[in-house]
Design an enzyme around this catalytic site. Structure first.
Site, mmCIF file in Angstrom:
data_model
loop_
_atom_site.group_PDB
_atom_site.id
_atom_site.type_symbol
_atom_site.label_atom_id
_atom_site.label_comp_id
_atom_site.label_asym_id
_atom_site.label_seq_id
_atom_site.Cartn_x
_atom_site.Cartn_y
_atom_site.Cartn_z
ATOM 1 N N CYS A 190 -54.640 -33.805 6.753
ATOM 2 C CA CYS A 190 -54.507 -35.396 6.745
ATOM 3 C C CYS A 190 -52.925 -35.614 6.418
ATOM 4 O O CYS A 190 -52.378 -35.034 5.743
ATOM 5 C CB CYS A 190 -55.368 -35.996 5.790
ATOM 6 S SG CYS A 190 -55.354 -37.865 5.367
ATOM 7 N N ASP B 275 -53.589 -33.539 2.215
ATOM 8 C CA ASP B 275 -52.886 -34.853 2.471
ATOM 9 C C ASP B 275 -51.286 -34.664 2.305
ATOM 10 O O ASP B 275 -50.965 -33.700 1.587
ATOM 11 C CB ASP B 275 -53.430 -35.806 1.514
ATOM 12 C CG ASP B 275 -53.388 -37.096 2.161
ATOM 13 O OD1 ASP B 275 -52.611 -37.451 3.411
ATOM 14 O OD2 ASP B 275 -53.919 -38.051 1.642
ATOM 15 N N ASP C 205 -55.724 -43.484 9.226
ATOM 16 C CA ASP C 205 -56.283 -44.113 8.319
ATOM 17 C C ASP C 205 -56.819 -45.628 8.736
ATOM 18 O O ASP C 205 -57.754 -46.283 8.224
ATOM 19 C CB ASP C 205 -55.328 -44.771 7.302
ATOM 20 C CG ASP C 205 -55.037 -43.568 6.203
ATOM 21 O OD1 ASP C 205 -55.964 -42.716 6.069
ATOM 22 O OD2 ASP C 205 -53.871 -43.585 5.570
HETATM 23 C C1 DGJ Z 1 -54.193 -41.109 2.813
HETATM 24 C C2 DGJ Z 1 -55.009 -40.515 3.461
HETATM 25 O O1 DGJ Z 1 -55.065 -40.812 4.876
HETATM 26 C C3 DGJ Z 1 -56.327 -41.329 3.110
HETATM 27 O O2 DGJ Z 1 -57.560 -40.861 3.883
HETATM 28 C C4 DGJ Z 1 -56.457 -40.998 1.538
HETATM 29 O O3 DGJ Z 1 -57.028 -39.693 1.418
HETATM 30 C C5 DGJ Z 1 -55.287 -41.359 0.977
HETATM 31 N N1 DGJ Z 1 -54.026 -40.825 1.242
HETATM 32 C C6 DGJ Z 1 -55.244 -40.767 -0.670
HETATM 33 O O4 DGJ Z 1 -54.306 -40.959 -1.409
#
Ligand code: DGJ
Length: 726
Positions: free
Chosen positions: A528, A480, A550
């Protein structure tokens, strides 16, 4: 050979199955661009070079055509700066004597089979030398001795090319690269529309179309990531082009940081396109003997419309960008706990998720953010990658064993480039984050960004990750990245190199991703960035899938997925069914099937009816996996154009299967719905598995399927599967 050189006329011709790209070495060794478009057999294009007319206020090179050749109006392959061409430059180098006049001319070239890699950067690759051919052209600025090597690789069977540039300092002084575009294409006209993908968090990659106009139109990022806001993709399509008709030129930069795509319509109504690292906030000190590599641009041309452009990108990326074990084998169907629990979970609770997953046929549990350090909210813990055993009720290995004992694989979340202000790592190493002297650091989601330009920082983070990832069986990692870069400075670089930090940062990210893929070749990595904030080919080189957004609302996902599909294949788009407010599980599943499928909810909350639907979806996931992941996409009804419905179709490569999905966003006043399929074999017969009716491909594509009573309500949807019969 798809690349040829006519040594008499000094003309290069680069052919793919669908396109020709032609340029010449003109007098004084100018590289003059002549043509890019539908495939043509010959190259009698000298009229496209402008030597005949005098252009006021355009300087001339007096050595050519009686002083009638102006660099300002000729189409060029790789134009420099300040030497007679006032259009946007492809390269500008600040010389040791302080000026930045740059004028690269042809020196030599070579043509060979295969494709070289780019040191430190992601790039398309070939497995066999015969899959691509490469032209390297060496150019030089005769005054400074600085050289560039222009790389052109042609994927003959795929209608695609890549381009990149290496700058070499052959002088004995240090110079500064101020601008180095990966490619320039000079079009002779401006009768094109520009397509681009804009957005924001939760609303990534909306499609925008605008006619070109005089002056510059550009998309760019200066956020230190490719960004939610503008994707490093743009296309020029002929005015009036549709999904099925018209010339389409697609450009996509294999890079995950600051980029620019510029289309500049000039005084002669030609259009210069350049794409590469955004020169704003960029500079690179190139010492004597050093070289600098640009990222590469992927260029796709087709005469057959925007849909075909996308399908060429999809085929190209599936075969020549996505790597590793998970390229061709079925990815695990996962359930992720984030939307259900946030960081407020326990190990025992997640074991119940895995138990339900097992009952439903789901393959893998992904434990998202919150499993490490003092990470109970987004205010703390990033950088402290030690397992919170209290939360998990034991060691990670003990926890993972419990999950695996149920027959469920296990995946884990990381945000390796970040550091919380409230973390042990920050208290120990406050200088390890990006910062500039005497200036307060901006906070984003309560966190700072680690200085990934530093080897010591990267080594530490990789070492901590390695300890955890090798402590037990981890099948998947979600990487992420939840904020953009500000106060971009490094504590260990001298002042004159601070402009390098953005680029050095992303090279550092690629370095750690590369080390991870090598240390754990079987582990599936999903990228991500607060959803799809770093959805680009650079990231895809290291992870075959990326969390698309998201926003998991299936109606909102329609525009996100339609936009993303402009150049990224279905297999790369993480798409999950969640417990969001709108639509039933049927539609959530039908929309999420267009991607790397999964769930993002608490399975303990399913009703018996929900479970029945989920089991059916799991079966559909397996049944339709190949046609979705390896098939051709046809966008039939676009939510950007139709406010009532969206429809799309996947067709297998051998045209023996087709899967149609249609979603009603808003109830349509007409009862009768007719959808014409595309991409089928007109001579084949297909059975509609719902009704057992058999239709010819010709009928399905020309008359279409007709649903006389399609009074579908908001949020309803259907899928239809067609299989060829003998
Ligand atoms: C942002 C991501 O897009 C979510 O899916 C999740 O993993 C959160 N961060 C966690 O902090």
């Amino acid at each position: 050979m798809p690349i040829s050189f006519d040594s008499e006329k000094r003309i290069f011709k680069l052919d793919t199955a669908t396109s020709s790209y032609i340029f010449e070495i003109y007098e004084e060794n100018y590289l003059v661009h002549l043509y890019y478009g539908a495939k043509i057999p010959d190259s009698n294009l000298s009229a496209f070079r402008y030597t005949g007319g005098f252009a006021s206020f355009s300087p001339q090179n007096i050595n050519i055509a009686d002083g009638m050749f102006s660099p300002d109006i000729n189409p060029f392959e790789y134009p420099g700066n300040g030497a007679g061409d006032f259009r946007t430059s492809a390269v500008a180098i600040r010389n040791a004597d302080g000026n930045n006049v740059t004028d690269m001319r042809y020196v030599s070239h070579k043509i060979y089979s295969g494709k070289p890699s780019i040191e430190g950067l992601p790039a398309l690759y070939v497995e066999n030398e015969n899959e691509a051919s490469t032209l390297e052209i060496l150019t030089e600025d005769a005054t400074t001795g600085i050289q560039t090597v222009l790389f052109y690789t042609v994927f003959e069977n795929l209608g695609a090319m890549t381009r990149s540039v290496k700058v070499i300092n052959n002088s004995d002084k240090t110079v500064e690269i101020e601008k180095v575009m990966s490619a320039c294409v000079d079009f002779h006209t401006y009768d094109y529309d520009m397509l681009s993908l804009y957005g924001r968090w939760g609303k990534e990659r909306s499609l925008e179309r605008r006619p070109l106009a005089h002056g510059k139109q550009l998309v760019a990022s200066k956020r230190g990531s490719s960004s939610h806001h503008q994707n490093p993709f743009a296309a020029l399509v002929e005015n009036g082009a549709t999904e099925d008709y018209g010339s389409a030129y697609g450009f996509n930069l294999v890079y995950s940081s600051n980029f620019v795509f510029e289309a500049e319509v000039n005084q002669n109504s030609g259009t210069r396109v350049v794409m590469g690292i955004n020169p704003e906030n960029f500079g690179w000190q190139l010492k004597s003997g050093e070289a600098f590599n640009s990222p590469e641009v992927v260029m796709v041309y087709t005469p057959d419309g925007i849909g075909e452009m996308s399908r060429i990108f999809h085929r190209l990326y599936r075969k020549h960008l996505i790597r590793g074990k998970w390229k061709d084998i079925k990815r695990p169907l996962l359930i992720n706990n984030w939307e259900a629990t946030g960081m407020d979970f326990t190990g025992d609770q997640l074991v119940t998720f895995a138990e339900r997953a097992k009952e439903l046929g789901i393959d893998m549990l992904v434990m998202d953010d919150g499993w490490f350090g003092d990470r109970n909210s987004d205010r703390s813990g990033l950088g402290d990658w030690q397992v919170n055993e209290e939360k998990l009720g034991g060691s990670l290995a003990e926890f993972v064993n419990k999950i695996n004992a149920l027959g469920i694989k296990f995946g884990i979340w990381y945000e390796p480039e970040m550091i919380s202000r409230d973390s042990n790592l920050y208290r120990a190493h406050p200088d390890w984050c990006l910062h500039v002297p005497n200036r307060e650091k901006s906070i984003g989601r309560h966190q700072y960004v680690l200085d990934y330009s530093r080897q010591d920082v990267r080594d530490y983070i990789f070492g901590e990750m390695y300890k955890v990832l090798s402590s037990c069986k981890i099948d998947y990692l979600k990487w992420d990245f939840n904020r953009n870069l500000t106060e971009v400075g490094s504590a260990i670089l001298p002042a004159e190199q601070q402009k390098e930090v953005f680029h050095r940062f992303v090279l550092g990210t690629y370095d750690v991703m590369d080390r991870l893929t090598k240390a754990f070749p079987d582990m599936l990595i999903e990228n991500c960035s607060g959803g799809g904030g770093r959805f680009d080919p650079g990231t895809l080189y290291f992870s075959p899938q990326i969390w698309t957004s998201d926003n998991t609302d299936p109606i909102e996902r329609l525009t996100i997925q339609f936009g993303t599909s402009m150049c990224y294949p279905a297999s790369t788009m993480g798409a999950h069914v969640s417990a969001c407010r709108r639509t039933g599980y049927d539609t959530k599943g039908n929309v999420a099937l267009w991607g790397s499928f999964g769930y993002e909810l608490d399975p303990n909350k399913f009703t018996e009816e929900d479970k029945r639907i989920v089991k059916r979806q799991v079966a559909e996931y397996h049944k339709y996996y190949d046609v979705i992941h390896f098939g051709d996409l046809y966008r039939l009804i676009s939510p950007f154009e139709n406010h009532f419905r969206a429809a799309w179709e996947f067709v297998s490569e051998d045209k023996s299967e087709a899967l149609l999905t249609c979603v009603t966003m808003r109830r349509h006043p007409d009862r009768m719905l007719i959808i014409k399929l595309k991409g089928l074999d007109p001579d084949k017969y297909y059975v509609d598995e719902d009704t057992d009716e058999v239709y010819s491909g010709a009928l399905l594509m020309n008359a279409g399927i007709c649903l006389p009573n399609a009074e579908h309500d908001d949020g309803q949807s259907f899928i239809k599967y067609f299989k060829a019969v003998e």
